[in-house]
Design a protein around this motif. Sequence first.
Motif, short mmCIF file in Angstrom:
data_model
loop_
_atom_site.label_atom_id
_atom_site.label_comp_id
_atom_site.label_asym_id
_atom_site.label_seq_id
_atom_site.Cartn_x
_atom_site.Cartn_y
_atom_site.Cartn_z
N ILE A 24 0.84 -1.20 0.00
CA ILE A 24 0.00 0.00 0.00
C ILE A 24 0.87 1.25 0.00
O ILE A 24 0.55 2.26 -0.65
N VAL A 25 1.99 1.21 0.71
CA VAL A 25 2.92 2.34 0.70
C VAL A 25 3.46 2.57 -0.72
O VAL A 25 3.55 3.71 -1.19
N VAL A 26 3.81 1.50 -1.41
CA VAL A 26 4.31 1.63 -2.79
C VAL A 26 3.22 2.20 -3.69
O VAL A 26 3.49 3.05 -4.57
N LEU A 27 1.96 1.78 -3.50
CA LEU A 27 0.86 2.34 -4.27
C LEU A 27 0.71 3.83 -4.02
O LEU A 27 0.42 4.62 -4.94
N ALA A 28 0.93 4.26 -2.77
CA ALA A 28 0.87 5.69 -2.45
C ALA A 28 1.97 6.45 -3.18
O ALA A 28 1.74 7.55 -3.73
#
Length: 431
Positions: free
Chosen positions: A94-98
């Motif tokens: 999810i951090v990478v998606l952000a």
Amino acid sequence: MTLAPLRPTAPPSTPSARFPWAGLIAIAVATFLSISGEMLPTGLLPEMSADLGVTESSIGLLVSVFAFTVVLTSTGLTHLTRRLPRHLIVVGLIVVLAISAGLTAIAPTYELVLASRVLGGLAHGMFWAIGGAYAGHLVPRAQVGRALAVAMSGGTLAFVLGVPLGTALGQALGWREAFGILAGLMALGAVFVYKFLPPVGRGTAHESTPEPVTDAVPTLVDGTAPPAGAAVRRRALPKPSVLGVVLSCVITAVFMIGHYSFFTYITPYLVRSTGVPEQGLAAWLFAFGIAGAVGLGMVGWFLGARPRVSIPIGVAVVGLAVTGMLLFEGMLVPSLVAFVLWGVTFGALPPLFQTRMLQVAPERMRDLASAFYTTGFNAGIGGGALIGALVLDGSGLDSLPVLYIVVAAVVLVAVLASDRLLARRSARSAA
């Protein structure tokens, strides 16, 4: 080669075990954010096209690039990271998606936007390969359909709130601002998932005997079984097999090709062919999403226990609804009715396809089966967006619903034929 199955630290052993609402809602939040990031360009085609100086079909191809990145990398990355803690992987993804959404917001050129979408596709593919199986391992096998309906509700809510609100924000503030806000929400979502998603093991827990699964065994709202003596019509599922997984994934991919060949370009279709005013686009997309939420609720309530019946009916209704969109062009009220009916059935079909796949997947290859399903699902999205771009440039907008109708007919035949084939193989092996 198969992946070691995920196991909850304290696995529920009976259908009456406490339903893991917090963990499933955490997966739903992650799903909402992931799908919102993937599909946001579909609502902002005109704005992104004008700002970046490319055609609308080129913006539609951003969806293809995202999806094909998933196709090419999800299974391999899932295998390579199989020994890492799944809980931390989900949070990290999810951090990478952000980061991907943030880079999209500030990218000055189309090529850099394309690169940011590749980064998002890498994370999205791994998340979907892990997320469905994660939900399945939090509950007994008889509750898989219901658990997936809760966990995947985030995808429907992305259509209900994510894409319509992103479209409205993009029209009011600018498409870059919409992606920037999404990046911030993803960062907050990573914190939420870290706190509320329970960790799972990597196959070290005691292996329990799999529960018998039937195609029509309902559960009550609290997840418990019906009272003793209640009449339950049971129809045995086909024996779990690799062939069942392959057929499920291929059928899902073909269906998604049809859907996204049309839906990726739904914004220009609604404006130019249906006659929806541009200021009304967000409301129409919101109506589609609400309808999808109704369909998803129907899966959790009763359709998820009967995928063998629900899937062919749903595919047939999708074909009829899109036919209505084509026949009622220029007539807003009947077109809206057909659009909403399409939304209801599409909201139900993806979780039904995934429920069916997990039901026919052998217990020890659920993670790998989920990765293959993710590959097929996103191959359909990317292939659909690509084919839709070619049809849009070559034949025009009105050819897109025709293509969808043809694909729906093919899928309906394939679903019925594959169920018959698997049933015959099961009968022979049991003899």
